[in-house]
Write a protein that holds these residues in place. Structure first.
Motif, PDB file in Angstrom:
ATOM      1  N   VAL A  43      40.712  45.010  38.881  1.00 42.50           N
ATOM      2  CA  VAL A  43      41.800  44.127  38.466  1.00 42.50           C
ATOM      3  C   VAL A  43      42.818  44.948  37.680  1.00 42.50           C
ATOM      4  N   THR A  59      39.915  39.839  27.233  1.00 37.05           N
ATOM      5  CA  THR A  59      40.047  39.576  28.664  1.00 37.05           C
ATOM      6  C   THR A  59      39.454  40.704  29.495  1.00 37.05           C
ATOM      7  N   LEU A  63      36.572  40.317  32.333  1.00 36.34           N
ATOM      8  CA  LEU A  63      36.647  40.832  33.701  1.00 36.34           C
ATOM      9  C   LEU A  63      35.452  41.731  33.998  1.00 36.34           C
ATOM     10  N   CYS A  70      38.643  47.447  35.605  1.00 38.68           N
ATOM     11  CA  CYS A  70      39.934  46.993  35.096  1.00 38.68           C
ATOM     12  C   CYS A  70      40.833  48.181  34.793  1.00 38.68           C
ATOM     13  N   ARG A 304      39.179  33.886  39.269  1.00 39.79           N
ATOM     14  CA  ARG A 304      37.963  34.325  39.974  1.00 39.79           C
ATOM     15  C   ARG A 304      37.832  33.629  41.322  1.00 39.79           C
TER      16      ARG A 304
END
Length: 344
Positions: A43, A59, A63, A70, A304
């Protein structure tokens, strides 16, 4: 390690950071988190105006718990990246194309080299607008993108056309690096009461502590040039040809009680763009990832569900529902309250 921590905002496990060199030697700070176990992909987490990587530690951890790697960066002029003016507090850029250049460079030199595919984007506010501008260059790499409260139009109480005209006039007079009028406190956290971004006191105070402890990460008011650049970028992504050319599946998530961004603009954009979907989190304020759990968890669940293909509706532009997963639903707090913020 270039990242800062506070008592209430520890480093996510496994995160590393560094600097990327853009044109003219501009230094851009970034951070990566890679899991040892195989996962569903990476992500790319993109911030809004005046934000820093540290604000998204929670956050990034979420994730990671979902199984994702990430990657994130501080936009030029904010956070730990180089500033554009001597006045470090000024939010300044002359064109959003510069943000697009930074994101494309980040993809080419960091994400594609160090992160595992497939690649997804999760972007907030200004980051959502930059994502749309950059997708023509990144579409071959990005499988899906989720834009939270994307900057597609200012709140209906603000006359965007007049703001654009004033900004253009100031820039034409050579005053583009001056602060835009009537933006004295924007970008700075002052007091929880009356704030327009979140109904969650704990997260608000955590983010305020980051600002107070590390003022070098903080940015305040936008310049006239930034405002003009934002208005120009909004116009560009609304052009019919631009919208028709998009092929990347998009989920636009609006905050139901957003006092800063036009939800009508977000919903209209989702209806008009190819493969666009829209979800409204009723009652939430602008910063969905800094909101109370009852709102924040809806945004994360929508992300998600969308990136894993679990959205139940396949019709672009329509309000979406999410297939239920065996996770705990957000509940009222221990006092039995469900915050219902209004526009302030």
């Amino acid at each position: 390690m270039t990242l800062r921590v506070t008592e209430d905002n520890p480093l996510p496990e496994g995160i590393i950071s560094g600097y990327l060199t853009a044109k003219k030697g501009l230094k851009l700070r970034y951070a990566l988190l890679s899991r040892e176990e195989p996962g569903p992909g990476t992500v790319v987490l993109l911030q809004g105006r005046c934000e820093a990587i540290e604000k998204y530690f929670e956050t990034i951890g979420d994730l990671r718990a979902m199984g994702f790697d990430c990657a994130t960066l501080d936009w030029r002029g904010q956070g730990g990246s180089d500033r554009m003016l001597r006045d470090r507090m000024a939010a300044h850029v002359r064109s959003f194309d510069h943000y697009v250049e930074d994101l494309t460079l980040f993809f080419n030199e960091v994400v594609l080299q160090s992160c595992r595919p497939p690649y997804f984007i999760l972007a907030h506010s200004m980051g959502g607008l930059v994502t749309l501008l950059a997708l023509p260059q990144l579409a071959q790499h990005v499988r899906r993108a989720v834009l939270l409260a994307p900057l597609l139009g200012l709140n209906e109480a603000i006359d965007q056309k007049w703001i654009g005209k004033i900004a253009s006039l100031l820039c034409g007079l050579g005053l583009g690096s001056r602060y835009f009028p009537q933006t004295r406190h924007r970008g700075r956290l002052t007091a929880f009461e009356g704030n327009r971004v979140t109904s969650d006191r704990r997260r608000f105070e955590r983010n305020r502590a980051i600002e107070l402890t590390f003022p070098e990460l903080t940015v305040g008011r936008p310049t006239a040039a930034w405002v003009q650049a934002a208005c120009d970028a909004i116009k560009r992504v609304h052009e019919t040809g631009f919208m028709a050319a998009n092929r990347t599946p998009l989920l636009l998530v609006a905050a139901g009680s957003d006092a800063m961004i036009s939800n009508d603009a977000i919903e209209d954009y989702a209806r008009r763009i190819r493969s666009g979907h829209c979800l409204v989190v009723d009652g939430a304020r602008h910063e969905l990832l800094q909101e109370s759990d009852i709102y924040r968890e809806q945004a994360l669940a929508a992300f998600r569900a969308f990136v894993t293909g679990r959205m139940t509706s396949e019709e672009p532009g329509e309000a979406e529902t999410i297939e239920p997963e065996r996770t705990e639903t957000a509940k009222p707090d221990e006092n039995g309250e469900r915050s219902e913020p209004g526009v302030t």
